[in-house]
Design a protein around this motif. Structure first.
Motif: not given
Length: 277
Positions: A85-88, A116-119, A259-262, A79-80
């Motif tokens: 607007g930070a849903e990964l 992270h259900p959208l990953v 530079s691993v991210a996301g 929810a946070q």
């Protein structure tokens, strides 16, 4: 409604089996963790942990609380992220050696999907050296695999002994070549097995070669030969064997692109947390 703060403290104690370690993980004092657990026990109507001076174990009520507490914490975090607007979202190309695919991998991926259900995950199961080559070629983002002791690529997760394994009925005939059940090259354990035997002046033969852990287990269980395996990952249907040279250790590592991210960074975090526990 159960307070997410209390649930976090409860989950940390349940995972570490220690109020001190839970406080250290959460960055709070031990009295705070103890107070949170007492409040949650009051809300739950009974003890969640059975405690003495040496051990902390979940009660039946505590076991039942695990799923509810994790859902509450995960829901609050989602929810946070959503309202900030930070849903990964995105895709992670993840390479894993087959040893892990039959062990820790399902729990790691389950936690990633829950948080992270959208990953999306593009999963490659291969020999560790093959995965390392693919990452360096830009075809993978993250690799969970093995390396030889003394190698420096990747982040060391842990180190443990290798052991010779085979069927309980396996008999090695004196004076005869050692029958090896092997992965194809560039298998690290295959290279180490051959090196150990040759240093000891023992002859060997390739009794069976297979590209999968399932095939390796089947061949060894059938008595075709012996193989090297990390001690903590020995399959239940195989046993450690004596009478062969000490094979040394193997290292487990996490290797990431620069530079691993996301999504890749999130998955790496779950892996490191799982290892820490």
């Amino acid at each position: 409604m159960l307070d997410p703060r209390l649930c976090r403290s409860f989950l940390a104690v349940a995972e570490t089996r220690s109020f001190t370690a839970a406080a250290r993980r959460l960055g709070v004092g031990q009295p705070t963790v103890s107070q949170h657990v007492r409040r949650l026990e009051r809300d739950a109507g009974g003890l969640l942990f059975a405690r003495d001076t040496h051990t902390v174990e979940l009660t039946a009520r505590g076991q039942a609380m695990l799923g509810f507490a994790q859902t509450i914490v995960d829901t609050e975090e989602r929810a946070q992220r959503h309202f900030r607007g930070a849903e990964l979202r995105g895709r992670v190309r993840f390479g894993v050696s087959e040893d892990f695919a039959l062990g820790e991998l399902p729990e790691i991926l389950h936690r990633l999907r829950r948080s992270h259900p959208l990953v999306d995950v593009e999963l490659t199961v291969e020999l560790s050296d093959v995965l390392t080559q693919q990452l360096r070629a830009g075809r993978l983002d993250l690799v969970l695999g093995k390396r030889r002791p003394g190698a420096h690529h990747g982040r060391l997760l842990w180190r443990e002994p290798l052991v010779w394994i085979g069927s309980a009925a396996t008999v090695l005939e004196p004076g005869q070549p050692v029958p090896l059940v092997q992965y194809p090259m560039p298998s690290i354990t295959r290279q180490l097995a051959v090196e150990v035997l040759e240093r000891a002046g023992l002859e060997w033969r390739a009794a069976c070669q297979t590209s999968s852990l399932t095939g390796l287990r089947a061949a060894a269980a059938a008595g075709l030969g012996v193989t090297l395996h990390a001690r903590s990952l020995v399959p239940a249907d195989l046993v450690e064997l004596d009478g062969l040279p000490e094979p040394g250790d193997i290292e487990f590592m996490l290797l990431a692109r620069e530079s691993v991210a996301g999504p890749a960074a999130a998955l790496a975090e779950f892996i490191l947390d799982r290892v820490a526990r």
